[in-house]
Design an enzyme around this catalytic site. Structure first.
Site, mmCIF file in Angstrom:
data_model
loop_
_atom_site.group_PDB
_atom_site.id
_atom_site.type_symbol
_atom_site.label_atom_id
_atom_site.label_comp_id
_atom_site.label_asym_id
_atom_site.label_seq_id
_atom_site.Cartn_x
_atom_site.Cartn_y
_atom_site.Cartn_z
ATOM 1 N N GLN A 49 7.457 6.599 3.711
ATOM 2 C CA GLN A 49 7.178 6.386 5.129
ATOM 3 C C GLN A 49 8.461 6.311 5.963
ATOM 4 O O GLN A 49 8.413 6.516 7.188
ATOM 5 C CB GLN A 49 6.375 5.086 5.327
ATOM 6 N N LEU A 91 0.820 2.038 8.709
ATOM 7 C CA LEU A 91 1.872 2.075 9.733
ATOM 8 C C LEU A 91 2.212 3.507 10.117
ATOM 9 O O LEU A 91 2.822 3.752 11.153
ATOM 10 C CB LEU A 91 3.108 1.328 9.217
ATOM 11 N N GLU A 133 -0.002 2.039 -1.213
ATOM 12 C CA GLU A 133 1.428 2.401 -1.171
ATOM 13 C C GLU A 133 1.760 3.471 -2.189
ATOM 14 O O GLU A 133 2.565 4.363 -1.935
ATOM 15 C CB GLU A 133 2.299 1.157 -1.416
#
Ligand SMILES: O=C(O)C[C@@H](Cc1ccccc1)[C@H](O)SCc1ccccc1
Ligand SMILES: [Zn+2]
Length: 166
Positions: A49, A91, A133
């Protein structure tokens, strides 16, 4: 604080490489990832990310932001195939929360920030977040579990927001 890539940035689709030796440079990246995650705020962040394509992720589920967890080269085994559902956010897909089903109980082996092996059995939000994740490290996003219609609607809105910001 590091920049967080946003869907549909193609770099989010990169498959991250295993870390062969955990160095001071990795520990500095990990500290920067925690700072970025806490500032967002978020409870998880994968190196993908922040446009670093190595198999490193950080998690902290605590309110006080004082329970940092680091997983390097994580490997997951499903202990209980029964699925649990959770309204996941990301996010990299800001502002959207959609129901995703994942195995409830998993076993994870990984290295910690000192390169020491760890092995744990997890359930609850930690198991959900870890799987979320690890998907990032494999170039997968939670929107991939949605219908193409829903995914395209989200993509169009985020692209519009990004054009407005440019
Ligand atoms: O990977 C990320 O983008 C951070 C994710 C981590 C996460 C996803 C799904 C379920 C749990 C955690 C979140 O956006 S962090 C924001 C957040 C905060 C509290 C609860 C859920 C999500
Ligand atoms: Zn995410």
């Amino acid at each position: 604080v590091l920049d967080i890539l946003e869907f549909p940035d193609p770099r989010l689709r990169t498959v991250a490489k295993p870390v062969d030796a955990v160095t001071d440079a990795h520990r500095e990246l990990i500290d920067n990832m925690f700072e970025t995650m806490y500032a967002a705020p978020g409870i998880g962040l994968a190196a993908t990310q922040v446009n670093v394509h190595e198999r490193i992720l950080v998690i902290d589920l605590s309110e006080e932001q004082n329970q940092p967890r680091v997983f390097i080269n994580p490997q997951v085994d499903i202990l209980d195939p029964e699925l649990g559902e959770y309204d996941e956010g990301c996010l990299s897909v800001p502002g959207y929360y959609e129901t995703v089903n994942r195995p409830r109980r998993i076993a994870v082996t990984a290295l910690d920030r000192d390169g020491k092996p760890i092995a744990e059995e997890l359930d609850g939000l930690l198991a959900i977040c870890l799987q979320h994740e690890i998907d990032h490290l494999n170039g997968k996003l939670f929107v991939d579990y949605l219908s193409p219609l829903k995914r395209n609607r989200i993509r169009k809105k985020l692209e519009k927001d990004q054009r407005r910001r440019d």
